[in-house]
Motif scaffolding. Structure first.
Motif, PDB file in Angstrom:
ATOM      1  N   GLY A 128       4.275   2.935  -6.958  1.00 45.48           N
ATOM      2  CA  GLY A 128       5.487   3.586  -7.435  1.00 45.48           C
ATOM      3  C   GLY A 128       5.417   5.087  -7.236  1.00 45.48           C
ATOM      4  O   GLY A 128       5.117   5.588  -6.150  1.00 45.48           O
ATOM      5  N   TYR A 129       5.660   5.808  -8.317  1.00 48.29           N
ATOM      6  CA  TYR A 129       5.704   7.271  -8.239  1.00 48.29           C
ATOM      7  C   TYR A 129       4.340   7.927  -8.458  1.00 48.29           C
ATOM      8  O   TYR A 129       4.235   9.151  -8.388  1.00 48.29           O
ATOM      9  CB  TYR A 129       6.721   7.808  -9.251  1.00 48.29           C
ATOM     10  N   SER A 130       3.298   7.163  -8.737  1.00 51.53           N
ATOM     11  CA  SER A 130       1.959   7.734  -8.887  1.00 51.53           C
ATOM     12  C   SER A 130       1.317   7.978  -7.528  1.00 51.53           C
ATOM     13  O   SER A 130       1.402   7.131  -6.629  1.00 51.53           O
ATOM     14  CB  SER A 130       1.050   6.794  -9.696  1.00 51.53           C
ATOM     15  N   VAL A 272      10.860  -4.862  -6.351  1.00 50.86           N
ATOM     16  CA  VAL A 272      10.775  -4.620  -4.910  1.00 50.86           C
ATOM     17  C   VAL A 272      11.413  -3.282  -4.545  1.00 50.86           C
ATOM     18  O   VAL A 272      10.901  -2.544  -3.697  1.00 50.86           O
ATOM     19  CB  VAL A 272      11.436  -5.773  -4.133  1.00 50.86           C
ATOM     20  N   THR A 273      12.523  -2.940  -5.205  1.00 49.67           N
ATOM     21  CA  THR A 273      13.179  -1.671  -4.911  1.00 49.67           C
ATOM     22  C   THR A 273      12.273  -0.496  -5.234  1.00 49.67           C
ATOM     23  O   THR A 273      12.259   0.511  -4.508  1.00 49.67           O
ATOM     24  CB  THR A 273      14.501  -1.553  -5.695  1.00 49.67           C
ATOM     25  N   LEU A 274      11.499  -0.597  -6.305  1.00 51.75           N
ATOM     26  CA  LEU A 274      10.556   0.479  -6.630  1.00 51.75           C
ATOM     27  C   LEU A 274       9.564   0.705  -5.495  1.00 51.75           C
ATOM     28  O   LEU A 274       9.266   1.852  -5.137  1.00 51.75           O
ATOM     29  CB  LEU A 274       9.815   0.156  -7.930  1.00 51.75           C
ATOM     30  N   TYR A 275       9.047  -0.385  -4.916  1.00 57.48           N
ATOM     31  CA  TYR A 275       8.155  -0.228  -3.774  1.00 57.48           C
ATOM     32  C   TYR A 275       8.882   0.394  -2.581  1.00 57.48           C
ATOM     33  O   TYR A 275       8.318   1.200  -1.839  1.00 57.48           O
ATOM     34  CB  TYR A 275       7.557  -1.585  -3.369  1.00 57.48           C
ATOM     35  N   TRP A 276      10.162   0.007  -2.395  1.00 56.05           N
ATOM     36  CA  TRP A 276      10.902   0.502  -1.232  1.00 56.05           C
ATOM     37  C   TRP A 276      11.208   1.987  -1.355  1.00 56.05           C
ATOM     38  O   TRP A 276      10.925   2.762  -0.438  1.00 56.05           O
ATOM     39  CB  TRP A 276      12.190  -0.297  -1.051  1.00 56.05           C
ATOM     40  N   VAL A 277      11.797   2.399  -2.466  1.00 55.24           N
ATOM     41  CA  VAL A 277      12.262   3.795  -2.564  1.00 55.24           C
ATOM     42  C   VAL A 277      11.104   4.776  -2.668  1.00 55.24           C
ATOM     43  O   VAL A 277      11.271   5.963  -2.354  1.00 55.24           O
ATOM     44  CB  VAL A 277      13.241   3.991  -3.745  1.00 55.24           C
ATOM     45  N   THR A 278       9.932   4.320  -3.102  1.00 54.57           N
ATOM     46  CA  THR A 278       8.769   5.208  -3.192  1.00 54.57           C
ATOM     47  C   THR A 278       7.871   5.121  -1.960  1.00 54.57           C
ATOM     48  O   THR A 278       6.896   5.868  -1.868  1.00 54.57           O
ATOM     49  CB  THR A 278       7.925   4.883  -4.440  1.00 54.57           C
ATOM     50  N   ARG A 279       8.189   4.194  -1.054  1.00 49.12           N
ATOM     51  CA  ARG A 279       7.365   3.994   0.154  1.00 49.12           C
ATOM     52  C   ARG A 279       5.887   3.787  -0.213  1.00 49.12           C
ATOM     53  O   ARG A 279       4.984   4.321   0.442  1.00 49.12           O
ATOM     54  CB  ARG A 279       7.503   5.189   1.106  1.00 49.12           C
ATOM     55  N   ILE A 281       4.182   0.748  -0.660  1.00 51.56           N
ATOM     56  CA  ILE A 281       3.516  -0.535  -0.425  1.00 51.56           C
ATOM     57  C   ILE A 281       2.151  -0.325   0.239  1.00 51.56           C
ATOM     58  O   ILE A 281       1.163  -0.981  -0.109  1.00 51.56           O
ATOM     59  CB  ILE A 281       4.402  -1.500   0.404  1.00 51.56           C
ATOM     60  N   GLY A 282       2.062   0.614   1.183  1.00 52.01           N
ATOM     61  CA  GLY A 282       0.776   0.844   1.855  1.00 52.01           C
ATOM     62  C   GLY A 282      -0.281   1.373   0.918  1.00 52.01           C
ATOM     63  O   GLY A 282      -1.434   0.913   0.933  1.00 52.01           O
ATOM     64  N   THR A 283       0.078   2.349   0.074  1.00 51.27           N
ATOM     65  CA  THR A 283      -0.916   2.894  -0.859  1.00 51.27           C
ATOM     66  C   THR A 283      -1.261   1.899  -1.960  1.00 51.27           C
ATOM     67  O   THR A 283      -2.340   1.990  -2.544  1.00 51.27           O
ATOM     68  CB  THR A 283      -0.418   4.212  -1.469  1.00 51.27           C
ATOM     69  N   SER A 284      -0.370   0.920  -2.213  1.00 45.71           N
ATOM     70  CA  SER A 284      -0.702  -0.104  -3.208  1.00 45.71           C
ATOM     71  C   SER A 284      -1.810  -1.029  -2.723  1.00 45.71           C
ATOM     72  O   SER A 284      -2.419  -1.745  -3.522  1.00 45.71           O
ATOM     73  CB  SER A 284       0.540  -0.928  -3.569  1.00 45.71           C
ATOM     74  N   PHE A 285      -2.078  -1.022  -1.409  1.00 51.92           N
ATOM     75  CA  PHE A 285      -3.154  -1.854  -0.858  1.00 51.92           C
ATOM     76  C   PHE A 285      -4.533  -1.231  -1.055  1.00 51.92           C
ATOM     77  O   PHE A 285      -5.554  -1.889  -0.818  1.00 51.92           O
ATOM     78  CB  PHE A 285      -2.946  -2.075   0.653  1.00 51.92           C
ATOM     79  N   ARG A 286      -4.603   0.028  -1.465  1.00 57.02           N
ATOM     80  CA  ARG A 286      -5.884   0.719  -1.466  1.00 57.02           C
ATOM     81  C   ARG A 286      -6.945   0.066  -2.355  1.00 57.02           C
ATOM     82  O   ARG A 286      -8.132   0.053  -1.978  1.00 57.02           O
ATOM     83  CB  ARG A 286      -5.693   2.194  -1.821  1.00 57.02           C
ATOM     84  N   PRO A 287      -6.595  -0.504  -3.516  1.00 57.62           N
ATOM     85  CA  PRO A 287      -7.647  -1.201  -4.269  1.00 57.62           C
ATOM     86  C   PRO A 287      -8.297  -2.341  -3.479  1.00 57.62           C
ATOM     87  O   PRO A 287      -9.490  -2.620  -3.657  1.00 57.62           O
ATOM     88  CB  PRO A 287      -6.900  -1.741  -5.493  1.00 57.62           C
ATOM     89  N   TYR A 288      -7.544  -2.990  -2.592  1.00 57.51           N
ATOM     90  CA  TYR A 288      -8.087  -4.092  -1.799  1.00 57.51           C
ATOM     91  C   TYR A 288      -9.016  -3.581  -0.703  1.00 57.51           C
ATOM     92  O   TYR A 288      -9.969  -4.272  -0.326  1.00 57.51           O
ATOM     93  CB  TYR A 288      -6.943  -4.897  -1.179  1.00 57.51           C
ATOM     94  N   ARG A 289      -8.738  -2.379  -0.202  1.00 59.48           N
ATOM     95  CA  ARG A 289      -9.523  -1.819   0.891  1.00 59.48           C
ATOM     96  C   ARG A 289     -10.705  -0.994   0.397  1.00 59.48           C
ATOM     97  O   ARG A 289     -11.786  -1.013   1.000  1.00 59.48           O
ATOM     98  CB  ARG A 289      -8.612  -0.941   1.768  1.00 59.48           C
TER      99      ARG A 289
END
Length: 360
Positions: A128-130, A272-279, A281-289
């Motif tokens: 999100g916005y973090s 889903v809109t929160l992920y879209w408007v904040t762009r 989704i990619g940074t949300s993957f960082r815990p997995y990587r």
């Protein structure tokens, strides 16, 4: 500093245009949901998102809460707080969401708990916005910042904690590393760390359970997010229908019930809109990587704990919980609520929070 979500209208107009020209796939032969989200389900969600969903209504709902953007040890974190409507001396609580959802999925639970206590919902770093963490992601690093948020920034001496999915690891680390301030933990995604503790022998029941939740059919997403996150993000950040499919398939698969029957469709679209408007989704993957191999191996948690076994992990053995939580005040199996427990069954989580506090 105070913060308010107000998405520029051109961003929403662009989203609507992209949904108007979305190209959806043909369905692979097989029963619905056996190959992912059925295209006809996706088409209905795209139609609703494009022509019926009201993002501005969600923004108006947020006006009921306090919102801040705070610097927590070099990371800008978006924080929502629901102050107690009828203060009773009840302990405040910090709620932490997971992937693929957001602070919005915790608001119904916050509304229930804020009848008598302050409720704090920070968005995970990179969600999100973090902003992402300035160092590689870890549950411990996030928990350290949550403790600073609750004590240094908000001035609470004692508080409770609850988290799910990625947020469950944060909640566990918070309770394990700050027992002088964390009065208790409610866990519906109870720790698996007992399987990794040196010298600990697992029982046959524990091994059977752990094997049951390691289904290859449900782990492909994590492998992709953990090995090729930028490639996946390039596809999802440019296609709202693709982002919708990627997130909703997991919401459906991990919930308690058939497909999306546990959810209000507009709540799913808000997420889903929160992920879209904040762009994000990619940074949300960082815990997995980025998470270190021992990220789940927190110290044994000594603060009082309430364990709620959600339906997605229905066979979780108490003996496994006892390897991670030294002071279990209650251990119950939920009749309703899957992976998204607070979203699906907020009444049950609110009741568990109140019950744990009564047992302290």
């Amino acid at each position: 500093m105070e913060f308010r979500i107000d998405v520029p209208q051109p961003v929403l107009d662009d989203l609507r245009h992209r949904l108007e020209v979305a190209i959806l796939p043909e369905q692979t032969p097989g029963p619905d949901w056996s190959n992912g989200i059925p295209p006809h389900v996706l088409a209905g969600l795209v139609d609703r998102w494009r022509d019926g969903y009201d993002w501005r209504a969600f923004e108006r709902r947020l006006d009921r809460y306090d919102q801040w953007m705070l610097d927590l040890d070099g990371c800008a974190v978006h924080v929502v707080r629901a102050p107690a409507r009828a203060p009773s001396g009840a302990l405040p609580i910090v709620l932490t969401h997971g992937w693929p959802y957001s602070f919005a999925s915790m608001l119904d639970l916050a509304d229930l708990l804020s009848e008598e206590r302050d409720v704090v919902i920070p968005s995970l770093p990179g969600y999100g916005y973090s902003a992402p963490l300035p160092e590689p992601y870890s549950s411990f690093g996030t928990a350290r910042r949550w403790h600073a948020l609750m004590t240094r920034e908000l001035g609470y001496d004692r508080y409770l904690t609850y988290g799910e999915d990625v947020g469950a690891g944060v909640s566990d680390w918070l309770a394990a590393s700050s027992p002088e301030s964390v009065a208790g933990i409610v866990a519906s995604h109870a720790s698996f760390s007992g399987r990794s503790r040196p010298g600990v022998e697992l029982t046959d029941e524990e091994r059977t359970f752990l094997a049951s939740v390691a289904s290859p059919a449900e782990s492909g997403y994590a492998h992709e997010q953990g090995t090729r996150p930028d490639t996946l993000a390039a596809a999802l950040i440019d296609s709202p229908s693709g982002l919708l499919a990627w997130i909703v398939e997991k919401v459906a698969a991990w919930s308690d019930g058939d497909a999306l029957e546990r959810f209000d469709v507009d709540d799913v679209l808000t997420n889903v809109t929160l992920y879209w408007v904040t762009r994000s989704i990619g940074t949300s993957f960082r815990p997995y990587r980025e998470s270190p191999d021992d990220d789940e191996l927190h110290p044994v948690i000594t603060v009082p704990a309430s364990i709620l076994v959600q339906r997605h992990e229905a066979a979780y053995p108490r003996s496994l919980a006892e390897k991670s939580y030294a002071d279990i005040r209650s251990f119950n199996r939920l009749e309703r609520g899957g992976h998204f427990t607070a979203w699906e069954a907020p009444d049950a989580i609110a009741a568990a929070v109140r019950d744990l506090e009564a047992r302290l």
